[in-house]
Scaffold this active site. Structure first.
Site, PDB file in Angstrom:
ATOM      1  CE  LYS A   1      -4.714  -5.046   1.325  1.00  0.00           C
ATOM      2  NZ  LYS A   1      -3.369  -5.377   1.805  1.00  0.00           N
TER       3      LYS A   1
ATOM      4  CE  LYS B   1       2.359  -1.009   6.967  1.00  0.00           C
ATOM      5  NZ  LYS B   1       2.594  -2.419   6.697  1.00  0.00           N
TER       6      LYS B   1
ATOM      7  CE  LYS C   1      -6.474  -6.492  10.405  1.00  0.00           C
ATOM      8  NZ  LYS C   1      -5.693  -7.533  11.043  1.00  0.00           N
TER       9      LYS C   1
END
Ligand code: TYM
Length: 320
Positions: A189, A110, A192
């Protein structure tokens, strides 16, 4: 044996969630006591719109029950209905080395993607450890992306027990190889955050559109194709019967079978596989208060379990 898993209410659940976690819970729930929760505290780490979060929580509850969670066997609740998890998380955080969290892939990813990380995102794995340890779970079905978080949970629990004796139950992960990483429409993968999902409960048009957009190589219709490197085939293998999968493998290898054919077969499988669940979901959606009251009733029982663990943990660390 106690089985536990959680899913964040962060939008439309997809095939990765279904095969990586939801179906495992449904399959395992007959084998022991199972606990399943909607990880709404975790969802706060991205500071979602409050109305959207509320909506997503209810939707996820409907999705899960429609997918086969048996409310007579599985305790199903919202994470935040048992705020004791935050107390355990705090206690565990004081026994968690900083380095363990600094090495967490999902946090590092992230940061690398420019995400403005808050402290909650950094300590996310400790809250996850608290989720698992609070209910003395033995087996935790998850996708591969959560493997490191499970290892962190085990490390924290082992460290805690080394200091205080056999207080916490050390859990095992359950990550079957074939569903460890369900690929998305772009081959990464399914996630969302990569905008590559195939939803479980989308409309016919939406699901067909997503399936048709799965990226393949550009071999022509006549050419033989490699099933094992094809995402359409990989997803088909999850939903079809073994003999159908074998037939598709032969079609790929034999040539004169295009990706369009494979996608059509995949769409049809997906659409029929989830047909019953779609109908069940529509029934459930007609009485949301009944679903809410089940969640509240289950939370009550989960809270009793949580209190048992906390009493021992508080005593061990010297709080009582
Ligand atoms: P979350 O909400 O991101 O995902 C829910 C579950 O779906 C699995 N999954 C996948 N499996 C295979 N292939 C994929 N493409 C794929 N995408 C998602 C995830 O591995 C996960 O099992 N931190 C967790 C939620 C959580 C939790 C817990 C899980 C909170 N506390 C305690 C287990 C135990 C998460 O964000 O999952």
């Amino acid at each position: 044996m106690r089985i536990l898993t959680g899913i964040q209410p962060s939008g439309t659940p997809h095939l990765g969630n279904y095969f990586g976690a939801m179906r495992q819970v449904c399959d395992l729930q007959a084998k022991g006591e199972s606990f399943l929760f909607i990880a709404d505290y975790h969802a706060l780490t991205v500071n979602p719109d409050p109305e959207a979060l509320r909506r997503n929580i209810v939707n996820l509850a409907l999705d899960f029950i429609a997918c086969g969670v048996d409310l007579d066997r599985t305790l199903f609740f919202r994470q935040s209905a048992i705020p004791q998890v935050c107390e355990l998380s705090w206690i565990l955080s004081t026994y968690t080395p900083m380095g363990l969290l600094e090495r967490a892939h999902s946090y590092k990813d992230k940061l690398a993607r420019g995400f403005d990380a808050n402290a909650g995102l950094f300590t996310y794995p400790v809250l996850m450890a608290a989720d698992i340890l609070l209910y003395r779970s033995n087996l935790v079905p998850v996708g591969k992306d959560q493997k490191q978080h499970l290892e962190i949970t085990r490390d924290i629990a082992i460290k805690f027990n080394n200091r205080f004796g056999d207080v916490l139950t050390i859990p095992e992960g359950y990550i079957p190889d074939n569903v460890a990483v369900v690929p998305g429409t772009d081959g990464q993968k399914m996630s969302k955050s990569y905008d590559n999902i195939i939803p479980i409960f989308g409309s016919e048009k939406e699901i067909k559109g997503k399936v048709m957009s799965i990226v393949t190589d550009c071999k022509g219709l006549a050419e033989p194709k490699d099933p094992d490197s094809c995402n359409v085939f990989k997803i088909y293998s999850l939903v079809a019967e073994p003999e159908e999968v074998e037939q598709m493998r032969r079609n790929y290898l034999g040539g004169n079978y295009g990706y369009g054919h494979a996608k059509k077969a995949l769409f049809e499988k997906l659409w029929t596989k989830f047909e019953g669940m779609r109908a069940r979901r529509a029934e459930l959606a007609a009485d949301i208060p009944a679903v809410e009251s089940k969640l509240a009733e289950h939370a009550e029982r989960a809270r009793e379990e949580a209190e048992k663990t906390l009493a021992v943990v508080r005593a061990a660390v010297g709080l009582r």
